[in-house]
Design a protein around this motif. Structure first.
Motif, mmCIF file in Angstrom:
data_model
loop_
_atom_site.group_PDB
_atom_site.id
_atom_site.type_symbol
_atom_site.label_atom_id
_atom_site.label_comp_id
_atom_site.label_asym_id
_atom_site.label_seq_id
_atom_site.Cartn_x
_atom_site.Cartn_y
_atom_site.Cartn_z
ATOM 1 N N ARG A 603 0.838 -1.209 0.000
ATOM 2 C CA ARG A 603 0.000 0.000 0.000
ATOM 3 C C ARG A 603 0.870 1.255 0.000
ATOM 4 O O ARG A 603 0.561 2.239 -0.682
ATOM 5 C CB ARG A 603 -0.883 -0.034 1.253
ATOM 6 N N LEU A 604 1.966 1.225 0.756
ATOM 7 C CA LEU A 604 2.845 2.399 0.826
ATOM 8 C C LEU A 604 3.703 2.525 -0.434
ATOM 9 O O LEU A 604 3.951 3.625 -0.915
ATOM 10 C CB LEU A 604 3.718 2.330 2.078
ATOM 11 N N ASN A 605 4.156 1.380 -0.970
ATOM 12 C CA ASN A 605 4.963 1.434 -2.192
ATOM 13 C C ASN A 605 4.151 1.942 -3.382
ATOM 14 O O ASN A 605 4.696 2.541 -4.303
ATOM 15 C CB ASN A 605 5.529 0.045 -2.518
ATOM 16 N N GLN A 606 2.835 1.669 -3.350
ATOM 17 C CA GLN A 606 1.970 2.079 -4.457
ATOM 18 C C GLN A 606 1.269 3.408 -4.183
ATOM 19 O O GLN A 606 0.360 3.799 -4.901
ATOM 20 C CB GLN A 606 0.909 0.988 -4.706
ATOM 21 N N PHE A 610 3.632 9.018 -2.329
ATOM 22 C CA PHE A 610 5.034 8.604 -2.467
ATOM 23 C C PHE A 610 5.539 8.957 -3.864
ATOM 24 O O PHE A 610 6.618 9.555 -4.019
ATOM 25 C CB PHE A 610 5.139 7.094 -2.202
ATOM 26 N N ALA A 611 4.752 8.625 -4.885
ATOM 27 C CA ALA A 611 5.155 8.920 -6.269
ATOM 28 C C ALA A 611 5.275 10.424 -6.492
ATOM 29 O O ALA A 611 6.215 10.905 -7.144
ATOM 30 C CB ALA A 611 4.131 8.322 -7.234
ATOM 31 N N GLN A 612 4.325 11.187 -5.910
ATOM 32 C CA GLN A 612 4.354 12.656 -6.073
ATOM 33 C C GLN A 612 5.595 13.257 -5.428
ATOM 34 O O GLN A 612 6.296 14.072 -6.036
ATOM 35 C CB GLN A 612 3.107 13.270 -5.428
ATOM 36 N N VAL A 613 5.861 12.842 -4.197
ATOM 37 C CA VAL A 613 6.987 13.425 -3.450
ATOM 38 C C VAL A 613 8.304 13.081 -4.135
ATOM 39 O O VAL A 613 9.192 13.927 -4.262
ATOM 40 C CB VAL A 613 6.974 12.930 -1.977
ATOM 41 N N ARG A 614 8.415 11.833 -4.607
ATOM 42 C CA ARG A 614 9.644 11.386 -5.279
ATOM 43 C C ARG A 614 9.894 12.231 -6.537
ATOM 44 O O ARG A 614 11.003 12.719 -6.765
ATOM 45 C CB ARG A 614 9.454 9.920 -5.658
ATOM 46 N N THR A 615 8.829 12.437 -7.318
ATOM 47 C CA THR A 615 8.958 13.195 -8.571
ATOM 48 C C THR A 615 9.261 14.668 -8.292
ATOM 49 O O THR A 615 10.174 15.248 -8.899
ATOM 50 C CB THR A 615 7.648 13.071 -9.385
ATOM 51 N N GLU A 616 8.496 15.258 -7.379
ATOM 52 C CA GLU A 616 8.673 16.692 -7.081
ATOM 53 C C GLU A 616 10.050 16.961 -6.474
ATOM 54 O O GLU A 616 10.648 17.992 -6.740
ATOM 55 C CB GLU A 616 7.574 17.180 -6.128
ATOM 56 N N ASP A 646 9.809 4.081 -16.429
ATOM 57 C CA ASP A 646 8.760 4.769 -15.664
ATOM 58 C C ASP A 646 8.492 3.902 -14.433
ATOM 59 O O ASP A 646 7.918 2.820 -14.539
ATOM 60 C CB ASP A 646 7.493 4.896 -16.513
ATOM 61 N N ASP A 647 8.961 4.366 -13.260
ATOM 62 C CA ASP A 647 8.853 3.517 -12.059
ATOM 63 C C ASP A 647 7.577 3.787 -11.245
ATOM 64 O O ASP A 647 7.451 3.329 -10.109
ATOM 65 C CB ASP A 647 10.087 3.699 -11.161
ATOM 66 N N ILE A 648 6.631 4.516 -11.825
ATOM 67 C CA ILE A 648 5.379 4.800 -11.096
ATOM 68 C C ILE A 648 4.353 3.706 -11.401
ATOM 69 O O ILE A 648 4.078 3.443 -12.572
ATOM 70 C CB ILE A 648 4.831 6.191 -11.460
ATOM 71 N N PRO A 649 3.805 3.059 -10.376
ATOM 72 C CA PRO A 649 2.847 1.956 -10.619
ATOM 73 C C PRO A 649 1.456 2.505 -10.977
ATOM 74 O O PRO A 649 0.528 2.465 -10.169
ATOM 75 C CB PRO A 649 2.835 1.208 -9.272
ATOM 76 N N TRP A 650 1.295 2.989 -12.211
ATOM 77 C CA TRP A 650 0.055 3.671 -12.602
ATOM 78 C C TRP A 650 -1.185 2.798 -12.413
ATOM 79 O O TRP A 650 -2.221 3.278 -11.969
ATOM 80 C CB TRP A 650 0.145 4.118 -14.072
ATOM 81 N N ASP A 651 -1.071 1.515 -12.744
ATOM 82 C CA ASP A 651 -2.265 0.652 -12.708
ATOM 83 C C ASP A 651 -2.672 0.266 -11.295
ATOM 84 O O ASP A 651 -3.828 -0.057 -11.045
ATOM 85 C CB ASP A 651 -2.021 -0.624 -13.534
ATOM 86 N N SER A 652 -1.703 0.254 -10.375
ATOM 87 C CA SER A 652 -2.034 -0.185 -9.002
ATOM 88 C C SER A 652 -1.899 0.952 -7.984
ATOM 89 O O SER A 652 -1.764 0.725 -6.793
ATOM 90 C CB SER A 652 -1.117 -1.344 -8.595
ATOM 91 N N MET A 653 -1.919 2.203 -8.490
ATOM 92 C CA MET A 653 -1.703 3.347 -7.598
ATOM 93 C C MET A 653 -2.809 3.461 -6.546
ATOM 94 O O MET A 653 -3.988 3.270 -6.832
ATOM 95 C CB MET A 653 -1.640 4.630 -8.406
ATOM 96 N N ARG A 654 -2.401 3.774 -5.303
ATOM 97 C CA ARG A 654 -3.342 3.875 -4.190
ATOM 98 C C ARG A 654 -3.427 5.308 -3.686
ATOM 99 O O ARG A 654 -2.406 5.955 -3.478
ATOM 100 C CB ARG A 654 -2.855 2.997 -3.013
ATOM 101 N N ASP A 655 -4.646 5.788 -3.517
ATOM 102 C CA ASP A 655 -4.833 7.120 -2.932
ATOM 103 C C ASP A 655 -5.029 6.932 -1.431
ATOM 104 O O ASP A 655 -6.116 6.613 -0.961
ATOM 105 C CB ASP A 655 -6.067 7.795 -3.545
#
Length: 971
Positions: A603-606, A610-616, A646-655
């Protein structure tokens, strides 16, 4: 250090000083001490490893790794070296190396229980479930203890859970695990509760609910003692899955007789009733209704049962239980939903709620209990209901302010509950402006009066009347959003600051202040507010977005960097921490927790956050550190950033955002809906996609700039330049597609509730034109590469196209800059006005300038060798009058225009700083304020002013750096 507990050999005395230095953080002395020891005892492997730990902790990772591998290749079997290497590899985030260590140790000492168990745990850290299963069985053969056998069984279950093929899990892993446990059951070797829990988990995952039920109700079920009603809960769950509604109903009925306040069994009791009604079930004429006892299969029986529980509570002298009273309201809600006429048997909802309030109105939970059943009242009953409740609130005589106040905390709680219910029914929202201002005065009066009850409260305790203050703040926000009068917002800030001074631990005050300051574009006060919330563990993911969403966009780059690091530390440590939790779960037999820990890790990896902070964070580092394209290349390399991946898990992303973190009493029509959540996630994902593509495009540009200058396209392709440009073109195509979709989203003008999710930067980024300008600049880099390949001869059309691109970019930048102009903070007629969007636009301008300058730097890199070869040709021809190629003139014009734009921007910032510093906030008109309110409101305005100045200073400093960059763009 952990290793010292295992030191058995004579070297203990020699190693002890090194351990002490490492424990105390004195790594340099630890290295020196290890060197001394190694001079005398060259073969003391542990000293080498301890030296490596010291080197690792002083930032010399490569030396530390080399030293550790020297020892590891010798395959040590002494406990000291193995433990020290384990610690070192863990600090290096290389847990896979620990498995190799213990594999070697186990081969050399095959009968060691300790090394075998360490090997099992090493496999657990890296999630090698098949090897864990084998290690567990090997351990059981050496030392036949039950826990080791069940470690192996659990590892089979984990193979089933992690299997890509569900069929494989159901036909191989789980049946094998089941047979292994059944073998132990037949041999009567089951000893512990954990073993029964594991058996139950296997049967449940296989869908063998009947067999699981037999286990729970049989002698093995007697071992389930650690949790209260563990057997009953499991039986209830299985009855539901098997749709055995008579048993489900009878068991719930039996358990509610024992404890009528256990809410978890009421929903099961009602669910089973309606299933029985739908199936027209009737009990057998003779004998028991079912194996669990008698069944209530009609609405009348259930109504009677609930009423009997309430009568029992009414006749009690001790404090009544809430369960039966809430059950009555829940049953009424369900009967109304189904349109059952038996609803009338329960009475009038208004009377039932008044009765509930009379009994439990002095409890803080009364509002949350009643709020979910307010829909049972008709709109015409709302005022009548509040009037009835008000009559049940004991208030004293009217005082000077014209209000009557409660005389003790119980009366205060009742009055507060009435106010909260009034807001939840929409009575506050329906008032006109004067009505709302009068309501605020009343709420503030009650707040100040209630402070006397908490005079001796500790700093960590909340004041009894805090909720009055919070509600008054909400009414101020209503006025601000409805009328646009910023004065309301300043008063709201002052009130919340006052509330925080009396109740320094009130998280709701801090959260609302944090939100208001961010909406005003003032990030500086937010840092301390968020820090004082003392967010723990998973909260960095669930509420961290409140901080990271605004940090960079409001120009506080240093704070943004700090905030991102703070969040990323948590996410990166999650991987290591979860492994430790899993190991502890194996050690203590908490098998049912292991899948939960793995689910948490996933849940945390997806996580979207996490993806936003890493990119920003990476974009921010590039904007701050990289000036020309060569330093962009260095930064990209340091980040290990790849344009291809592209290391962002777009299909399994969790809000994972907690969008209900703010206390809110708004009526249902003003609350956050599932549609709002969906739209917010859609917007956030789209903005993340744009930022991620921009980041990868910058990595692609850096890779292109790294390639040696080539005139020959065949050689270029051999060197991989063709691949690089195709990646760049593909990413540009994706970015343009994303921008089109984003524009369609922006046209919807989605409005979220004030206390809902913050709006993304997407809409403002598109309206400012920054995204479009960035895409155009990156597109130009493709044309520039084409020019490099084609050369200056025969490329006049391409040169003209590039020059037009340069001109277009200058025009777009000027338009973005124009949207930054205006007063960020101004005073009109004694009132303060803010325009925070100007600050966000200014940050977009700076970001876009950085990207344009990297493109320009790449252009300069291409044009320099072309100009040199042109000058050589001129010398040969002795023709000094040859005109410069169009593209070079265009480039010189571009750099001149960029210089002018940055000068304009710097002058604008200086003008803003001067105007803001000269603002005399002391002349602010604050009519009708008490002296205390004036001081708190002025403190809030000062914070906003200081924050704006800080943002302008940081943006100005970055623009100064970029002005220097332009000077290096000469060709």
């Amino acid at each position: 250090m952990a290793a010292r507990g295992h030191v058995q050999d004579p070297n203990d005395r020699r190693l002890r000083p090194i351990y002490d230095y490492l424990d105390n953080g004195n790594n340099k002395m630890a290295i020196q001490q290890a060197d001394k020891l190694l001079k005398k005892h060259k073969d003391l492997h542990c000293a080498k490893v301890l030296k490596a730990i010291g080197l690792q902790r002083t930032g010399k990772q490569d030396e530390a790794f080399t030293l550790a591998q020297e020892v590891a290749t010798l395959e040590p079997t002494d406990d000291n070296s193995l433990q020290a290497l384990t610690i070192l590899y863990r600090e290096m985030h290389r847990p896979e190396l620990v498995t190799k260590l213990y594999e070697a140790a186990v081969k050399k000492v095959p009968l060691s229980e300790e090394y075998h168990s360490h090997l099992f745990m090493a496999y657990a850290r890296v999630g090698e479930y098949k090897k864990m299963q084998q290690a567990g069985m090997a351990l059981y053969k050496i030392v036949p203890k039950n826990p080791y056998y069940f470690w192996s069984v659990m590892s089979l279950v984990m193979q089933a859970i992690s299997a890509q093929d569900e069929k494989l899990a159901q036909t191989m892993f789980l049946p094998l695990a089941e047979r292994m446990v059944e073998k132990m059951v037949k041999e009567e070797k089951i000893e512990a509760e954990a073993e029964v829990q594991l058996y139950f988990m296997i049967l449940e995952r296989l869908g063998k609910c009947v067999e699981a039920l037999e286990v729970i109700r049989g002698p093995l079920g007697e071992k389930l003692t650690s949790e209260l009603q563990s057997r009953e809960n499991k039986c209830m769950m299985l009855y539901k899955r098997l749709q055995r509604w008579p048993e489900c109903n009878a068991l719930a009925h039996k358990l509610l007789l024992k404890n009528p306040d256990d809410w978890q069994f009421y929903p099961a009791y009602f669910d089973s009733l309606f299933h029985l009604v739908d199936q027209s079930w009737s009990p057998p004429e003779e004998g028991e209704h079912c194996s669990e006892g008698s069944v209530h299969h009609t609405v009348v029986e259930v109504v009677r049962f609930v009423e009997e529980r309430i009568k029992g509570e009414d006749n009690k002298e001790s404090r009544s239980l809430r369960g039966p009273y809430l059950a009555r309201l829940e049953l009424m809600h369900r009967l109304r939903e189904r349109g059952c006429p038996e609803e009338s048997l329960l009475g009038e909802p208004l009377e039932l709620m008044v009765q509930f309030f009379n009994k439990f109105g002095d409890k803080p939970c009364c509002i949350t209990d009643l709020k979910i059943y307010l829909h049972l009242l008709s709109p015409e009953q709302h005022v009548q209901f509040i009037n009835h409740l008000s009559e049940a609130v004991p208030l004293g005589n009217q005082e000077e302010e014209g209000f009557a106040f409660p005389e003790d905390t119980k009366a205060l709680q009742r009055h507060l509950c009435v106010c909260q219910l009034s807001r939840a029914l929409g009575l506050h929202h329906s008032l006109d402006v004067d009505g709302k201002l009068h309501l605020i005065t009343e709420l503030k009066a009650h707040y100040h009066h209630g402070l006397k009850f908490g005079k001796n409260a500790l700093k960590t305790e909340l004041q009894f009347s805090d909720m009055y203050c919070l509600m008054a703040a909400h009414v101020y926000i209503d006025l601000w959003t409805e009328t646009g009068d910023e004065d309301m917002m300043w008063q709201c800030l002052g009130l919340l600051q006052e509330g925080l001074s009396h109740s320094p631990s009130n998280a709701q005050f801090k959260l609302l202040l944090l939100l208001l300051y961010c909406r005003l574009g003032a990030f500086e006060p937010v840092v301390d507010l968020y820090s004082s919330l003392d967010a723990k563990h998973v909260q960095h993911d669930t509420i961290g977005f409140l901080l990271t969403r605004y940090a960079e966009s409001l120009g506080q780059f240093a704070a943004a960097s700090q905030s991102c690091n703070f969040s990323l530390r948590f996410f990166h440590s999650n991987q290591k921490d979860t492994s430790e939790y899993i190991i502890q779960a194996y050690k203590y037999g908490a098998f049912e927790k292991i899948p939960e820990f793995i689910a948490l890790r996933n849940r945390l990896n997806q996580s979207l956050h996490f993806a936003q902070v890493r990119t920003e964070r990476m974009l921010l580092d590039l904007f701050l550190e990289a000036d020309i394209v060569l330093s962009l290349e260095e930064s990209v390399k340091a980040m290990s950033l790849s344009a291809e991946e592209d290391d962002i898990p777009w299909d399994s992303m969790r809000d994972n955002r907690d969008l209900t973190v703010f206390t809110c009493w708004d009526p249902k029509d003003r609350q956050l809906t599932d549609e709002h959540r969906r739209q917010s996630l859609e917007e956030e994902s789209m903005w993340l996609r744009i930022r991620s593509l921009t980041l990868r495009l910058l990595a692609s540009l850096a890779a292109l700039a790294h390639m040696p200058s080539q005139q020959n396209s065949e050689i270029s392709n051999e060197n991989g330049v063709g691949d690089k440009t195709s990646i760049l073109s593909s990413l540009l195509s994706q970015l343009n597609q994303a921008l089109q979709t984003a524009a369609q989203m922006a046209e919807k003008h989605i409005q979220y509730p004030f206390l809902g999710p913050p709006s993304t930067r997407l809409v403002l980024a598109l309206s400012s034109g920054s995204c479009q300008c960035q895409a155009a600049a990156l597109q130009l880099s493709v044309h520039l590469h084409e020019l490099e390949t084609a050369g200056l001869d025969g490329s006049s059309e391409l040169q003209t196209q590039i020059c037009n691109g340069f001109k277009s970019i200058v025009v777009q930048l000027q338009e973005i800059l124009n949207k930054c102009k205006g007063d960020l903070l101004e005073m009109k007629e004694g009132k303060l006005k803010t325009q925070p969007s100007l600050l966000e636009n200014l940050v977009f301008f700076v970001e876009t300038v950085c990207i344009v300058l990297w493109m320009a730097s790449y252009c300069a890199k291409i044009l320099r060798p072309l100009k040199t070869s042109l000058q050589k040709k001129k010398k040969k021809k002795k023709d000094a009058n040859t005109a410069l190629p169009v593209v070079m003139c265009g480039f010189q014009e571009l750099t001149g225009n960029l210089q002018d734009l940055l000068t304009q921007a710097m002058e604008h910032i200086k003008g803003q700083e001067t105007a803001m510093t000269s603002l005399k906030l002391s002349t602010l008109t604050l009519e009708g304020y008490t002296q205390e309110e004036v001081s708190f409101t002025k403190a809030a305005t000062d914070k906003v002013q200081c924050s704006y100045l800080r943002s302008l200073q940081e943006v100005g400093d970055l623009l100064k750096k970029r002005t220097e960059t332009i000077k290096n763009l000469k060709i």
